[in-house]
Write an enzyme that holds these catalytic residues in place. Structure first.
Site, PDB file in Angstrom:
ATOM      1  N   GLU A  10      38.037  35.815  38.738  1.00  0.00           N
ATOM      2  CA  GLU A  10      38.672  36.271  40.150  1.00  0.00           C
ATOM      3  C   GLU A  10      40.149  36.351  40.049  1.00  0.00           C
ATOM      4  O   GLU A  10      41.084  36.548  40.959  1.00  0.00           O
ATOM      5  CB  GLU A  10      38.615  35.005  40.887  1.00  0.00           C
ATOM      6  N   HIS A 307      35.180  31.623  41.567  1.00  0.00           N
ATOM      7  CA  HIS A 307      36.208  30.735  41.082  1.00  0.00           C
ATOM      8  C   HIS A 307      35.791  29.910  39.805  1.00  0.00           C
ATOM      9  O   HIS A 307      36.370  29.779  39.020  1.00  0.00           O
ATOM     10  CB  HIS A 307      36.652  29.888  42.372  1.00  0.00           C
TER      11      HIS A 307
END
Length: 338
Positions: A10, A307
């Protein structure tokens, strides 16, 4: 030296924080390139700079580059030292993320430490103080880590001015955490907090939370703060089960009505309750590094966020016990430390 690409997964600031925390723990130099390449404004921000300087201070380490705006840095850790530390972000930048960077190393230090942090304590896109105090540190205690947190003053974006203190005891013996079921429901509460804003905003949020979740009036509290720099609004839900407590939050912002803020909070809670996994998406992120320090354990969560998967990739670059994610039925995932 371990080299990390900040564009990994990410591409956010978590890569920098995890890499620096692991560098401290393993005493391994690290070079990070393309810092926050996945963000609209790449490079080191003030809260990342504070985290880097904090890592240097607790270890006497060296830093090459890493100024605000830099997209490349090298961190050379020294031996971690217990002590009394005071870290100031200087803006509403997240104090909890700075704390996240230095906590693992201080748990391995040669004595107790006190850390005082000043800046934002309740920020969008980072765990609020309540998440650390109610969800994370009780699980750390079960793993052998004693971390006492005390909130002195709330700090909301953009004004900041919040303060909290952590007292950290070094871990004498780690215990592996096994967290694979939620157990019976023990408690559920919601706090609708306003600072220097009309109380009616929190009252409107409370009405929606009660309606969306079916919670009683005694389970939903309105909190009005006055000793705060600047305005702020946060809606917090705490759901306590036999084996874990989860904390969810949403923030009020200009142009978003109170009802929308409360509906978002209700959606988070209902999403968590939809499956039988004890660990929510944010807690899954926070448990990974402590589980590596303990050298074993497992937890079950819902689908891993991008994440969290990025965090797994960063952890895999270092010489530490490995984490593996195993897909289960009903979209659940077991994260296990070998």
């Amino acid at each position: 030296m371990i080299e990390i690409d900040g564009a990994l997964g990410e591409g956010g600031g978590q890569i920098l924080r995890s890499a620096v925390a692991l560098a401290l723990v393993t005493q391994t130099p690290v070079r990070i390139e393309n810092i926050r390449a996945g963000r609209r404004k790449p490079g080191v921000m003030r809260q990342h700079r504070t985290a880097l300087l904090a890592a240097v201070e607790i270890s006497g380490g060296g830093l090459v580059d890493g100024a605000i705006g830099d997209t490349t840095l090298e961190f050379h850790p020294g031996a971690v030292r217990a002590g009394d530390y005071d870290f100031r972000v200087g803006t509403a930048g997240s104090t909890t993320l700075v704390f996240q960077t230095v906590l693992p190393a201080l748990l391995l230090a040669d004595g107790p430490s006190t850390v005082r942090l000043e800046g934002g304590t309740h920020n969008p896109w980072s765990p609020p103080f309540d998440f650390l105090s109610e969800a994370l540190t009780p699980l750390l205690a079960r793993m052998g880590a004693k971390v006492d947190l005390s909130l002195e003053r709330y700090g909301f974006a953009p004004a900041g001015g919040g303060v909290f203190t952590a007292r950290i005891e070094p871990v004498r013996q780690w215990t592996s955490l096994q967290l694979e079921e939620r157990g019976e429901t023990r408690s559920r509460t919601a706090r609708l907090v306003v600072a220097n804003l009309p109380r009616s905003i929190a009252q409107r949020e409370a009405k929606v939370v009660r309606a969306r979740l079916g919670w009683s009036e005694r389970e939903v509290e309105v909190v009005e703060l006055t000793d705060v720099t600047g305005p702020g609004n946060i809606a917090i839900a705490s759901f306590g089960s036999e084996h874990v407590r989860e904390v969810f939050c949403t923030f009020g912002e200009r142009g978003v009505n109170a009802e929308s803020v409360a509906r978002q909070l209700g959606q988070q809670v209902r999403q968590y309750l939809k499956h039988d996994a004890p660990v929510g998406p944010h807690l899954a992120d926070q448990l990974m590094l402590p589980m590596v320090l303990a050298g074993g354990g497992s937890f079950v969560t819902g689908p891993l966020s991008r994440h969290a998967r990025t965090n797994l990739e960063v952890l895999a670059r270092f010489d530490v016990p490995k984490l593996r994610a195993e897909e289960l039925e009903d979209k659940r995932v077991r994260v296990r430390c070998s």
